[in-house]
Design an enzyme around this catalytic site. Sequence first.
Site, PDB file in Angstrom:
ATOM      1  N   THR A  27      50.514 113.635  33.200  1.00  0.00           N
ATOM      2  CA  THR A  27      49.064 113.629  33.405  1.00  0.00           C
ATOM      3  C   THR A  27      48.396 113.869  32.052  1.00  0.00           C
ATOM      4  O   THR A  27      49.046 114.170  31.060  1.00  0.00           O
ATOM      5  CB  THR A  27      48.618 114.734  34.377  1.00  0.00           C
ATOM      6  OG1 THR A  27      48.815 116.013  33.759  1.00  0.00           O
ATOM      7  CG2 THR A  27      49.384 114.687  35.679  1.00  0.00           C
ATOM      8  N   LEU A  56      51.628 118.580  31.712  1.00  0.00           N
ATOM      9  CA  LEU A  56      50.237 119.025  31.812  1.00  0.00           C
ATOM     10  C   LEU A  56      49.720 119.285  30.405  1.00  0.00           C
ATOM     11  O   LEU A  56      50.359 119.999  29.631  1.00  0.00           O
ATOM     12  CB  LEU A  56      50.154 120.309  32.649  1.00  0.00           C
ATOM     13  CG  LEU A  56      50.836 120.260  34.021  1.00  0.00           C
ATOM     14  CD1 LEU A  56      50.929 121.656  34.622  1.00  0.00           C
ATOM     15  CD2 LEU A  56      50.051 119.327  34.953  1.00  0.00           C
ATOM     16  N   ILE A  82      54.549 121.244  29.059  1.00  0.00           N
ATOM     17  CA  ILE A  82      53.251 121.306  28.397  1.00  0.00           C
ATOM     18  C   ILE A  82      53.118 120.204  27.357  1.00  0.00           C
ATOM     19  O   ILE A  82      53.918 120.115  26.433  1.00  0.00           O
ATOM     20  CB  ILE A  82      53.035 122.680  27.733  1.00  0.00           C
ATOM     21  CG1 ILE A  82      53.413 123.816  28.706  1.00  0.00           C
ATOM     22  CG2 ILE A  82      51.598 122.808  27.261  1.00  0.00           C
ATOM     23  CD1 ILE A  82      52.708 123.766  30.045  1.00  0.00           C
ATOM     24  N   LYS A  83      52.089 119.378  27.528  1.00  0.00           N
ATOM     25  CA  LYS A  83      51.820 118.313  26.560  1.00  0.00           C
ATOM     26  C   LYS A  83      51.016 118.877  25.385  1.00  0.00           C
ATOM     27  O   LYS A  83      49.944 119.461  25.574  1.00  0.00           O
ATOM     28  CB  LYS A  83      51.044 117.165  27.212  1.00  0.00           C
ATOM     29  CG  LYS A  83      51.869 116.342  28.169  1.00  0.00           C
ATOM     30  CD  LYS A  83      51.067 115.229  28.809  1.00  0.00           C
ATOM     31  CE  LYS A  83      50.934 114.029  27.914  1.00  0.00           C
ATOM     32  NZ  LYS A  83      50.303 112.882  28.646  1.00  0.00           N
ATOM     33  N   ILE A  84      51.556 118.677  24.213  1.00  0.00           N
ATOM     34  CA  ILE A  84      50.948 119.180  22.979  1.00  0.00           C
ATOM     35  C   ILE A  84      50.695 117.986  22.060  1.00  0.00           C
ATOM     36  O   ILE A  84      51.585 117.156  21.864  1.00  0.00           O
ATOM     37  CB  ILE A  84      51.892 120.175  22.268  1.00  0.00           C
ATOM     38  CG1 ILE A  84      52.273 121.338  23.203  1.00  0.00           C
ATOM     39  CG2 ILE A  84      51.278 120.678  20.976  1.00  0.00           C
ATOM     40  CD1 ILE A  84      51.186 122.337  23.459  1.00  0.00           C
TER      41      ILE A  84
END
Length: 214
Positions: A27, A56, A82-84
């Site tokens: 997402t 996310l 976790i998207k960074i």
Amino acid sequence: MKFFIDTANVEEIKKGIAMGLVDGVTTNPSLLSKEKKDPDAVIKEILSVVDGPVSLEVIATDAEGMCGEARKLAALGPNAVIKIPMTEEGIKAVRTLSLEGIKTNVTLIFQPVQALIAAKAGAAYVSPFIGRLDDISEKGMGIVEDICLIFANYGFETEVIVASIRNPVHVLEAALLGADIATIPFNVLKQLMNHPLTNIGIERFLKDWQSIKK
């Protein structure tokens, strides 16, 4: 190759799961905004219906802020990733989070050395955006090929997620290159199953069967 579905629409996710084609979900804020619902409620529902990893994305642009958001998102479910973003501050955050055991997906990668840096920092996934490169007349799949070769050369366990997929050809090329994952919009996922000759064949079989039944 694993299929992730690139959406924040829970109904699309459920349809993909019913077909056995969802190994995970990606997402981003843009996808969440399309749902016109409370993003926290949407995130929690996605995490509850998906067994695999769910990426996310953080909003903060500084390492400290990213880490703070990441810890909160990671606490929502054991399958949260976790998207960074691929920035200097982002890489600092990836390093900190990886040492804490929080899985990260470094996003907005547009050249192979960015993926190498992310892997060295401890990212669980890297996401090269091939469609956006194609849009500016660069060969997006070329960087996927280079990243896969670099990771194989040095034994990185970081998985390659081919992102910004626009059509079935992108999925085919990703599979031929040996990418770990393709993250696919729902409309493209459906296109993968269709071919005009398949439809013609079904129509012909049904027509022939009806002629026998008469």
